[in-house]
Design an enzyme around this catalytic site. Structure first.
Site, PDB file in Angstrom:
ATOM      1  N   SER A   1      -6.652 -31.618  14.221  1.00  0.00           N
ATOM      2  CA  SER A   1      -8.097 -31.776  14.173  1.00  0.00           C
ATOM      3  C   SER A   1      -8.816 -30.929  15.215  1.00  0.00           C
ATOM      4  O   SER A   1      -8.724 -29.714  15.206  1.00  0.00           O
ATOM      5  CB  SER A   1      -8.462 -33.256  14.306  1.00  0.00           C
ATOM      6  OG  SER A   1      -9.836 -33.469  14.085  1.00  0.00           O
ATOM      7  N   HIS A   2      -9.500 -31.581  16.137  1.00  0.00           N
ATOM      8  CA  HIS A   2     -10.333 -30.909  17.128  1.00  0.00           C
ATOM      9  C   HIS A   2      -9.562 -30.557  18.394  1.00  0.00           C
ATOM     10  O   HIS A   2     -10.161 -30.064  19.355  1.00  0.00           O
ATOM     11  CB  HIS A   2     -11.515 -31.804  17.493  1.00  0.00           C
ATOM     12  CG  HIS A   2     -11.094 -33.167  17.979  1.00  0.00           C
ATOM     13  ND1 HIS A   2     -10.510 -34.090  17.155  1.00  0.00           N
ATOM     14  CD2 HIS A   2     -11.141 -33.736  19.202  1.00  0.00           C
ATOM     15  CE1 HIS A   2     -10.223 -35.182  17.839  1.00  0.00           C
ATOM     16  NE2 HIS A   2     -10.595 -34.994  19.096  1.00  0.00           N
TER      17      HIS A   2
ATOM     18  N   ASP B   1     -13.691 -31.126   9.522  1.00  0.00           N
ATOM     19  CA  ASP B   1     -14.234 -32.425   9.105  1.00  0.00           C
ATOM     20  C   ASP B   1     -15.312 -32.965  10.038  1.00  0.00           C
ATOM     21  O   ASP B   1     -16.057 -33.863   9.665  1.00  0.00           O
ATOM     22  CB  ASP B   1     -13.116 -33.456   8.914  1.00  0.00           C
ATOM     23  CG  ASP B   1     -12.337 -33.767  10.186  1.00  0.00           C
ATOM     24  OD1 ASP B   1     -12.532 -33.065  11.198  1.00  0.00           O
ATOM     25  OD2 ASP B   1     -11.509 -34.706  10.158  1.00  0.00           O
ATOM     26  N   ARG B   2     -15.422 -32.425  11.257  1.00  0.00           N
ATOM     27  CA  ARG B   2     -16.464 -32.882  12.184  1.00  0.00           C
ATOM     28  C   ARG B   2     -17.632 -31.910  12.177  1.00  0.00           C
ATOM     29  O   ARG B   2     -17.502 -30.764  11.742  1.00  0.00           O
ATOM     30  CB  ARG B   2     -15.894 -33.015  13.600  1.00  0.00           C
ATOM     31  CG  ARG B   2     -14.771 -34.027  13.687  1.00  0.00           C
ATOM     32  CD  ARG B   2     -14.315 -34.252  15.113  1.00  0.00           C
ATOM     33  NE  ARG B   2     -13.195 -35.176  15.145  1.00  0.00           N
ATOM     34  CZ  ARG B   2     -12.958 -36.049  16.108  1.00  0.00           C
ATOM     35  NH1 ARG B   2     -13.769 -36.115  17.158  1.00  0.00           N
ATOM     36  NH2 ARG B   2     -11.920 -36.852  16.057  1.00  0.00           N
TER      37      ARG B   2
ATOM     38  N   ASP C   1     -15.267 -28.455  13.370  1.00  0.00           N
ATOM     39  CA  ASP C   1     -14.110 -28.430  14.272  1.00  0.00           C
ATOM     40  C   ASP C   1     -12.921 -27.713  13.642  1.00  0.00           C
ATOM     41  O   ASP C   1     -13.056 -27.021  12.632  1.00  0.00           O
ATOM     42  CB  ASP C   1     -13.741 -29.850  14.680  1.00  0.00           C
ATOM     43  CG  ASP C   1     -13.158 -30.658  13.530  1.00  0.00           C
ATOM     44  OD1 ASP C   1     -13.508 -30.371  12.366  1.00  0.00           O
ATOM     45  OD2 ASP C   1     -12.352 -31.580  13.781  1.00  0.00           O
TER      46      ASP C   1
ATOM     47  N   LYS D   1     -14.185 -37.580   6.442  1.00  0.00           N
ATOM     48  CA  LYS D   1     -15.440 -37.048   6.953  1.00  0.00           C
ATOM     49  C   LYS D   1     -15.507 -35.576   6.570  1.00  0.00           C
ATOM     50  O   LYS D   1     -14.480 -34.937   6.329  1.00  0.00           O
ATOM     51  CB  LYS D   1     -15.556 -37.251   8.460  1.00  0.00           C
ATOM     52  CG  LYS D   1     -14.366 -36.843   9.297  1.00  0.00           C
ATOM     53  CD  LYS D   1     -14.614 -37.221  10.750  1.00  0.00           C
ATOM     54  CE  LYS D   1     -13.387 -37.031  11.628  1.00  0.00           C
ATOM     55  NZ  LYS D   1     -12.441 -38.142  11.526  1.00  0.00           N
TER      56      LYS D   1
ATOM     57  N   ASP E   1     -10.289 -28.521  11.830  1.00  0.00           N
ATOM     58  CA  ASP E   1      -9.937 -28.725  10.424  1.00  0.00           C
ATOM     59  C   ASP E   1     -11.159 -28.956   9.544  1.00  0.00           C
ATOM     60  O   ASP E   1     -11.019 -29.343   8.378  1.00  0.00           O
ATOM     61  CB  ASP E   1      -8.941 -29.877  10.278  1.00  0.00           C
ATOM     62  CG  ASP E   1      -9.503 -31.229  10.678  1.00  0.00           C
ATOM     63  OD1 ASP E   1     -10.390 -31.266  11.548  1.00  0.00           O
ATOM     64  OD2 ASP E   1      -9.054 -32.254  10.126  1.00  0.00           O
TER      65      ASP E   1
END
Length: 647
Positions: free
Chosen positions: A175-176, A360-361, A356, A465, A358
């Site tokens: 992720s982030h 999603d944010r 981010d 998200k 991937d």
């Protein structure tokens, strides 16, 4: 369809270096232009010599318990560089696929998507995963061209590719978190409706990992060429085929079902409309290019750092005020999110956004206006008429926020008559609510809107998200706000929309302090002090101060859909100011890092008076922060004088 023998020699020639996936996105020969879509499509089938399944002896590796979004470790752990971590990927995927089969009534999983965010070790890990899945009898493995796909795009593809053919997806992402040598790598699993695996699944996976004695695989000389044309098929065994699929189409079609693309395209041509998007060298960049540039007609100059890189260009791909500092500055903001009055507001973009690692944010900003994730969620809820996905159904039938997020959403939902839920942190808790009817034959809360303070926003169009969805939601809100403004007249801005919202509902001042990489024992001591002294203790004995401690509790959640309970989800201290205004401070330990612990402290104070709304949140909340930090002895226990990040 053409068939070509794929020998081991050819397979070895199709090398995948650590940075292959990123180079693939940027190489001029990677995509052939086709009607505005830069995708090379073909029905070529490359067929390998069938390989025999092998059972390889292994030993359990401790620590394979996934967190809220999969298992994250330092990349060297996944690479198995230390003898104690040998076959780490194989062990984890074997445990995962056995768990998935058990959840499928003992039946072999037929079709899975495998995709990643392009970080370091992405391509090599994929090759290992293909072989383990083939060894376990998975028939169809779908992988995006280049190997890269944003997490929301994977969820969309699980739900919609060829009518929902896939039974799940393996997503290679941390992720982030940073990527590259010495940084983080992760793997998560999404189930048949595109939702992140729930706790029952992840705990079963963990238990299997503790007793694993063998994993199944096939001949290690087989290498799938991730650069191959769309539609290319690789026969791994007689019963297993890897197919290269288009990364974009299903996801873009899903977004088009949510938004008025024709209207947005016209809006983007208006004088005064400009967007600046920061992809942070993550997986979201190519998708933003496809949507914002190719579909909506914005210039390529609207994109920053939108080419995926294995190390994210050396940046921390977390879209907040600290790590998206270049975008923040270009939007006329200081590093605390307050306006930089030294910038010319008329020269700034109308809308700024970042995604981010991937995809999603999201971070949302306007000219000299930072929008907190909690405010963003509340404003989207109050402006649902601007978003066709909600408007055509008469509005959201349910909304939810993570407990640490501010109560701004609750106020709007109450005024609008929309059921509102407060859940633990983790998108999987939203998944049950939005799939209540689909999975449990319960109450139908769709269309559904949800979000969390950690820069996550989304709806029921997928089960993750979705950073780009949030960008399009804000573009739609701005389009609606300006629909009656004549051409040539000044347009209403993000700041105008935000101020109007605060005037209507009041402002929830909100920010978060992150203390990253704290010694785990010290972090637990802080949490134990809060629990023992305040939650289970006598709050009347708390140290005196103008801001009075009024209550303390530990958040627990009973899922209204399946009845499951989740405990120890955050320690909440509530306060009263001398004016009588309420405030709260929440402490949580984050499970999203790979080393040490992150203590998150969330601060919130409600302010009704519009004359006080323009103060920067960190400034407005400084006295509350000082009070809370003193009470929990943060510096004394952790040795930290200041947080790593304030956002």
């Amino acid at each position: 369809m053409r068939f070509h023998p794929l020998s081991a020699t050819l397979g070895l020639a199709l090398l995948c270096s650590p940075s292959f996936s990123a180079q693939a996105w940027n190489h001029p020969s990677m995509f052939a232009s086709r009607g505005g879509s830069f995708i090379s499509k073909s029905s070529t089938c490359l067929k390998s010599t069938a390989s025999l399944v092998q059972e390889v002896n292994t030993i359990p590796i401790p620590g394979m318990r996934p967190g809220t979004s999969g298992l994250r470790k330092k990349v060297e752990v996944w690479q198995g560089l230390d003898e104690s971590n040998k076959n780490y990927v194989e062990n984890f995927i074997q445990s995962l696929i056995e768990t998935a089969v058990a959840n499928n009534g003992g039946k072999v999983i037929e079709t899975l998507i495998v995709a990643g965010d392009g970080r370091y070790f992405n391509a090599e890990a994929m090759q290992v995963i293909f072989r383990v899945l083939a060894g376990n009898g998975v028939s169809n493995i779908l992988v995006p061209q280049g190997g890269i796909m944003s997490t929301p795009a994977v969820s969309a593809a699980i739900r919609g590719f060829e009518g929902g053919k896939a039974q799940g997806g393996i997503v290679l992402t941390a992720s982030h978190n940073p990527g590259g040598p010495g940084e983080d790598f992760g793997i998560k699993y999404n189930e048949a409706f595109g939702q992140p695996a729930g706790e029952e699944f992840t705990e079963a996976l963990y238990e299997r990992s503790l007793t694993l004695e063998k994993f199944k695989t096939v001949d290690s000389s087989i290498v799938v060429d991730l650069k191959a044309d769309i539609g290319t098929k690789f026969s791994i065994t007689e019963g297993c085929t890897v197919t290269i699929i288009d990364p974009f189409d299903t996801y873009v079609d899903t977004l088009k079902s949510c938004f008025d693309f024709d209207g947005l395209k016209k809006f983007c041509q208006r004088s005064g409309v400009s967007v600046l998007y920061d992809g942070m060298h993550g997986a979201g960049g190519p998708f933003a290019k496809r949507v914002l540039v190719e579909e909506l007609g914005l210039p390529e100059s609207s994109l920053l750092r939108s080419n995926p890189l294995p190390d994210f260009g050396g940046c921390h791909p977390d879209p907040n005020l600290t790590y998206a500092s270049d975008l923040v500055k270009r939007m006329g903001l200081k590093d605390d999110g307050s306006p930089d009055e030294g910038t010319d507001i008329n020269s700034l973009p109308m809308l700024g956004a970042a995604n981010d690692g991937d995809g999603d944010r999201n971070l949302i900003a306007g000219a000299q206006c930072f929008v907190t994730p909690s405010d963003s969620l509340a404003i989207i809820c109050d402006n649902w008429e601007a978003i066709p996905h909600f408007a055509k159904a008469g509005g959201p039938k349910g909304v939810a926020r993570s407990m640490p997020s501010s109560a701004a959403l609750d106020v709007v939902a109450e005024a609008r008559g929309i059921p509102c839920f407060s859940t633990p942190t983790g998108w999987k808790f939203f998944g049950n609510l939005m799939s209540s009817k689909e999975m449990f034959d319960g109450v139908d809360y769709t269309p559904f809107l949800c979000g969390e303070e950690s820069f996550g926003t989304g709806s029921d169009h997928i089960r993750e998200k979705d950073g780009l969805w949030a960008v399009l939601a804000w573009m739609s809100i701005l389009m609606k706000a300006n629909e009656n403004i004549p051409e040539g007249e000044p347009l209403l801005t993000v700041k105008d929309v935000v101020k109007k919202h605060w005037e209507k509902y009041g402002r929830h001042f909100y920010c978060r302090y992150d203390y990253e990489g704290v010694d785990s024992d010290a972090a637990n001591k802080v949490m134990d002090l809060i629990r023992d002294s305040y939650v289970n203790g006598d709050i009347s004995k708390a140290e005196a101060g103008d801001i009075v401690l009024a209550g303390a509790e530990e958040f627990a959640y009973t899922d209204p859909v399946d009845g499951s309970t989740t405990s120890k989800q955050g320690l909440i201290l509530t306060f009263k100011y001398p004016s009588g205004d309420s405030a709260r401070v929440i402490f949580r330990l984050s499970g999203t890092g790979s080393a040490g612990a992150t203590i998150r402290m969330y601060l919130e104070r409600f302010e009704r008076d519009p004359a006080k709304h323009d103060e920067a949140a960190p400034v407005a909340l400084k006295s509350l922060a000082d009070r809370a930090l003193s009470m929990v002895k943060m510096t004394l226990i952790t040795g930290r004088e200041n947080p790593t990040v304030i956002t």
